[in-house]
Enzyme design. Structure first.
Site, PDB file in Angstrom:
ATOM      1  N   LYS A  36      26.917 -24.715  -7.189  1.00  0.00           N
ATOM      2  CA  LYS A  36      26.198 -23.722  -6.745  1.00  0.00           C
ATOM      3  C   LYS A  36      24.769 -23.638  -7.112  1.00  0.00           C
ATOM      4  O   LYS A  36      24.004 -23.643  -6.441  1.00  0.00           O
ATOM      5  CB  LYS A  36      26.698 -22.522  -7.381  1.00  0.00           C
ATOM      6  N   SER A  57      19.547 -14.205 -11.298  1.00  0.00           N
ATOM      7  CA  SER A  57      19.575 -14.466 -12.794  1.00  0.00           C
ATOM      8  C   SER A  57      18.464 -15.453 -13.277  1.00  0.00           C
ATOM      9  O   SER A  57      17.873 -15.424 -14.322  1.00  0.00           O
ATOM     10  CB  SER A  57      21.014 -15.066 -13.058  1.00  0.00           C
ATOM     11  N   ASN A  99      31.119  -4.590  -6.929  1.00  0.00           N
ATOM     12  CA  ASN A  99      29.809  -4.604  -6.718  1.00  0.00           C
ATOM     13  C   ASN A  99      29.251  -5.185  -5.540  1.00  0.00           C
ATOM     14  O   ASN A  99      28.542  -4.577  -4.547  1.00  0.00           O
ATOM     15  CB  ASN A  99      29.411  -5.457  -7.924  1.00  0.00           C
ATOM     16  N   LYS A 149      31.018 -21.095 -17.324  1.00  0.00           N
ATOM     17  CA  LYS A 149      31.542 -19.634 -17.188  1.00  0.00           C
ATOM     18  C   LYS A 149      32.544 -19.482 -18.329  1.00  0.00           C
ATOM     19  O   LYS A 149      32.700 -20.262 -19.091  1.00  0.00           O
ATOM     20  CB  LYS A 149      32.728 -19.912 -15.958  1.00  0.00           C
ATOM     21  N   LYS A 183      25.045 -22.490 -16.389  1.00  0.00           N
ATOM     22  CA  LYS A 183      24.805 -21.107 -16.234  1.00  0.00           C
ATOM     23  C   LYS A 183      26.185 -20.500 -15.576  1.00  0.00           C
ATOM     24  O   LYS A 183      26.616 -21.179 -14.657  1.00  0.00           O
ATOM     25  CB  LYS A 183      23.539 -20.937 -15.086  1.00  0.00           C
ATOM     26  N   THR A 211      23.831 -10.555  -5.088  1.00  0.00           N
ATOM     27  CA  THR A 211      25.035 -11.207  -4.505  1.00  0.00           C
ATOM     28  C   THR A 211      25.264 -10.940  -3.080  1.00  0.00           C
ATOM     29  O   THR A 211      25.034 -11.723  -2.184  1.00  0.00           O
ATOM     30  CB  THR A 211      26.300 -10.930  -5.327  1.00  0.00           C
TER      31      THR A 211
END
Ligand code: GLU
Length: 422
Positions: free
Chosen positions: A92, A347, A219, A104, A68, A188
């Site tokens: 994470k 997510s 963001n 990624k 992910k 986030t």
């Protein structure tokens, strides 16, 4: 620079692994990425020319579940950078106990130089190029630097074309109308805000109006600046890639957000003074919040940092050398894999909702996000205090416990060491 980045990441892993109960199998598994795919993406530009862009998708480890992690569009993207970011995602997702590994992706491009239709062709071309290595049970991309809902919408519909059916769970951060989830855009910064709330007394004592400096006004950075401002903090400086703005009495963050939305940058601000230095890292404050790119605080500038605590909203904004300098100055660093984990946590909710064909309310998302962030932040803080560790090391030790449990459960030591039988 990027080679150092991977070196930095593995140095921290080595430091934590010396303190964690970890098997040799786990150490060996986490030494290298599971797969690194490099692709070329030909894009027809609006002027009729064909230009080819380099793209990557890295699956670092998927022992705990499908890989992910986001996809970034940036001129500095390289295989090493994407690999490092995938390595961080592995820790994470383990830290937050999400059923995922780490991945990624990225494209080496300056998205500001492309028109919207060129960006659409690039996004669709990227997915066509990596379609064989992604999927809801294999590797699930998401937004990252300079990719947003619009980009995810293009990518998700391109994947559907290739798969000849609807596969919403292949990718998260989608527009709501295409199977996205409420609250993903602010996830986030919401997650970071929970971490700050839990640790506030511990790192800032009983300050009534702490001063924050936010480097990076994209963001996550701009929304967090806003949440802190609304919570009574004084946001004394903010910056983006073009301008640094300062007001020791506190900036009017909503006005700056509107200005950035209207003009595309913080330059010529309606609130605060523009700093000639172009940087906010040396502005005195209580909490410094780097929210842009990796390596922002390094050995060359860490000495000027003047705060009590750093909250890493970006991935990897403090280098390992800078960590030591900040530590010597008595500045605590709250690590990225905890502070910015709200994004990938929501997510996860989106992926669950897509797989079950359900819709989650904004209230459900907010409640589950608060629970995950609060529980794991408390655990990391208790572990750090109980064992006299820095917060970063404690976060890595905790993530390694979960990674070790998974790696060992797949290995021969688990099979032959147990009694067995029903
Ligand atoms: N790009 C974000 C991160 O670095 C989110 C990843 C995701 O949602 O999968 O954590």
């Amino acid at each position: 620079m990027t080679d150092d980045l991977l070196e930095d990441a593995t140095a921290r892993f080595a430091e934590a692994s010396a303190l964690a109960t970890m098997s040799d199998d786990t150490r060996e598994r986490l030494t290298r990425p599971a797969s690194v795919l490099k692709v070329s993406i030909p894009v027809r530009l609006d002027n009729g020319e064909l230009q080819t862009f380099a793209g990557y998708r890295v699956r670092y480890d998927d022992t705990r579940g499908p890989a992910k992690g986001g996809i970034r569009f940036h001129p500095s993207v390289t295989a090493e950078e994407v690999t490092t970011l995938a390595f961080w995602m592995t820790f994470k997702t383990a830290l937050l106990d999400l059923p995922f590994g780490g991945g990624k992706g990225g494209v080496t491009v300056d998205p500001k130089t492309l028109s919207n239709s060129e960006l659409e062709r690039l996004s669709r071309g990227y997915i066509a190029a990596v379609a064989d290595v992604i999927g809801p049970d294999v590797d699930i991309p998401a937004p990252d630097v300079a990719t947003n809902q619009l980009v995810m919408g293009w990518m998700a519909t391109e994947y559907d074309k290739i798969a000849r059916g609807h596969v919403p769970a292949v990718l998260t951060g989608k527009p709501l109308a295409l199977g996205g989830i409420q609250g993903r855009d602010s996830a986030t910064s919401d997650g970071a805000f929970h971490v700050i709330q839990v640790l506030r007394d511990r790192v800032l004592g009983d300050l009534e109006h702490p001063r924050a400096v936010v480097q990076g006004f994209g963001n996550a950075g701009s929304q967090l600046a806003r949440s802190l401002h609304d919570d009574g903090w004084k946001v004394v400086a903010v910056s983006d890639s073009r301008a640094a703005i300062h007001d020791p009495d506190g900036l009017d963050v909503p006005v700056l957000q509107q200005h950035k939305e209207d003009t595309g940058s913080l330059s010529s601000p309606p609130s605060g003074e523009e700093l000639n230095s172009g940087t906010v890292l040396d502005v005195p404050c209580d909490a410094l919040i780097p929210s842009a790119l990796e390596g922002a605080i390094h050995a060359g500038n860490a000495a000027v940092v003047d705060c009590r605590v750093v909250f890493e909203v970006a991935n990897g904004p403090v280098t390992a050398d800078a960590d030591k300098i900040l530590d010597a100055k008595g500045i605590e660093v709250v690590p990225d894999i905890l502070v910015n984990a709200g994004g990938v946590t929501v997510s996860w909710f989106e992926w669950i909702a897509n797989r079950s064909g359900d819709r989650w309310s904004g209230a459900m998302v907010a409640e589950r996000l608060a629970e995950r962030m609060t529980t794991e932040t408390r655990y990391v803080a208790d572990l750090a205090d109980g064992r006299g560790l820095k917060l970063r090391t404690a976060a890595y030790v905790h993530a390694l416990e979960r990674l070790t449990a998974a790696v060992d459960a797949t290995g021969t030591s688990a099979m032959f060491g147990s009694e067995g039988g029903i």
